[in-house]
Design an enzyme around this catalytic site. Sequence first.
Site, PDB file in Angstrom:
ATOM      1  N   GLY A 113     -34.110  40.334  18.233  1.00  0.00           N
ATOM      2  CA  GLY A 113     -32.776  40.664  17.739  1.00  0.00           C
ATOM      3  C   GLY A 113     -32.434  42.118  17.981  1.00  0.00           C
ATOM      4  N   TRP A 156     -31.630  42.455  21.637  1.00  0.00           N
ATOM      5  CA  TRP A 156     -30.316  41.892  21.936  1.00  0.00           C
ATOM      6  C   TRP A 156     -29.226  42.945  21.865  1.00  0.00           C
ATOM      7  CZ3 TRP A 156     -26.058  41.600  18.607  1.00  0.00           C
ATOM      8  CH2 TRP A 156     -24.975  40.881  19.095  1.00  0.00           C
ATOM      9  N   HIS A 157     -29.390  43.933  20.984  1.00  0.00           N
ATOM     10  CA  HIS A 157     -28.346  44.932  20.807  1.00  0.00           C
ATOM     11  C   HIS A 157     -28.232  45.877  21.992  1.00  0.00           C
ATOM     12  CE1 HIS A 157     -28.468  43.625  16.575  1.00  0.00           C
ATOM     13  NE2 HIS A 157     -27.254  44.116  16.514  1.00  0.00           N
ATOM     14  N   GLY A 158     -29.263  45.997  22.788  1.00  0.00           N
ATOM     15  CA  GLY A 158     -29.154  46.879  23.936  1.00  0.00           C
ATOM     16  C   GLY A 158     -30.485  47.138  24.597  1.00  0.00           C
TER      17      GLY A 158
END
Length: 490
Positions: free
Chosen positions: A322, A325-327
């Site tokens: 997770g 996923w943000h970057g």
Amino acid sequence: MIFSSPAFVFLFLPIAVVVYFALTRRRWTILARLWLAAASLAFYAVWRVDHLPLLLASIAFNFWAGTRLSRAEVAGTSRGRWLLGGAITLNVLVLGYFKYAAFGVQILDGLTGADFSVGEIALPLGISFFTFTQIAFLVDCYRGRVKEADPLNYTLFVTFFPHLIAGPILHHSEMMPQFASRWTMRPRYRNILFGLCLFGLGLFKKVIIADTFAIWATYGFDGSHALDFFSAWGTALSYTFQIYFDFSGYSDMALGAAMLFNIRLPINFNSPYKALDIQDFWRRWHMTLSRYLRDYLYIPLGGNRAGEGRMYVNLFVTFALGGLWHGASWMFVIWGVLHGSAMVVHRLWQKLNRPLPAPLAWTLTFVFVVITWVFFRAKDWGSARRVLSGMVNFQSIAVLPIADIPTAQLAWGGWLMDRLVVTLPPGLAVNLPVYLAMVAAFVIISRPNSMEIATAAVTRRRPWLVAVLFAIALIAISTTSSTVFLYFNF
């Protein structure tokens, strides 16, 4: 065009609503849905028209794959698993190329000493959100939960402009019945009032609160000067409030804009900074992402069905991914790993059956979230270390030479600064506006959230407070230029 721009507030949104209901009033429902889909695509194209073909190709491919997965002879079979796996792989590869190719090459160069290059890759706006939304659609088709045979309906589901750019992440089953319902085809003035209240509150949170804290957060994180105790905590807390009021403000505007069309999007925030433990925080923060990670990552990994030890591993892996996923950055990975570790510790503590007093539980949770936001915001390890070092620089609370304070921090007070540095610790004196704003922010987050305020404004027929905040926000966007929403970067 962003939600906080005059073009969206005064032109795009009113025109989209008026034309939509003008068409539905004549019972031209297909044309109305076509108009809404076209308006949504135009909204996306305003950002980068060259990225529009990628979005359309993604929609076409996933609709094709979904219709085949939902067939009775395919759903749940080995043939279906191969098709599902292939479709998800292709989605992930496209997302990975745009979002992680440069990061992967950087890691490869570090391991091999080579000097590969993929050049600069522009990240298509909202690619994570519309990719995740469609992967969920494919999985639901395979499980026999969804059947969609209308390409226009599916296009509208993916592109509906309130959620397209930065969520909430939607499930097909919770949206399409609303678009198909006759009840949504007429203007509902209660919904319009509720939507305007919620949109106004979100706009105020974004342009007045978040953009103000953004100034102090940017100065602290992106500068090169050493940070004292008060400056470091002011920087970290400023970003803590900036990201909350920015993203929750966007989500409020998204829900409010959708409500003008009688469409209810899922709630994405529920006062997360009131949480008393890290699990409670994730039940309140970016709730649709938490739901997605649970349903399509944690549970498929085995959830808590494969034993206690495996459950802890699954929790850790879910949050680590997770974070990624943000970057494409080690800072996001560290942030995810810290939250995954905290979830494991929380589960272990629950087994002891020794709940903490509420004030202590809230303090530990909030301070942990603040510290982890440092990694989320920092560009690199050096920037994170500079802020974290200042946060534990207790000596600077009482001893901070005026010569060590940047001139820009002293200038705001003028002649008053001479008195403040004598009566207050110097670090607190120069950061006094920041801390006064944070006191106000703590008061705000302790009160009812936007959804509760908007509901009260409609049911009690006292929307005057929301109207005042909305007017202030409208004046602000008419006289200043707002920054892009933070979560557009993810």
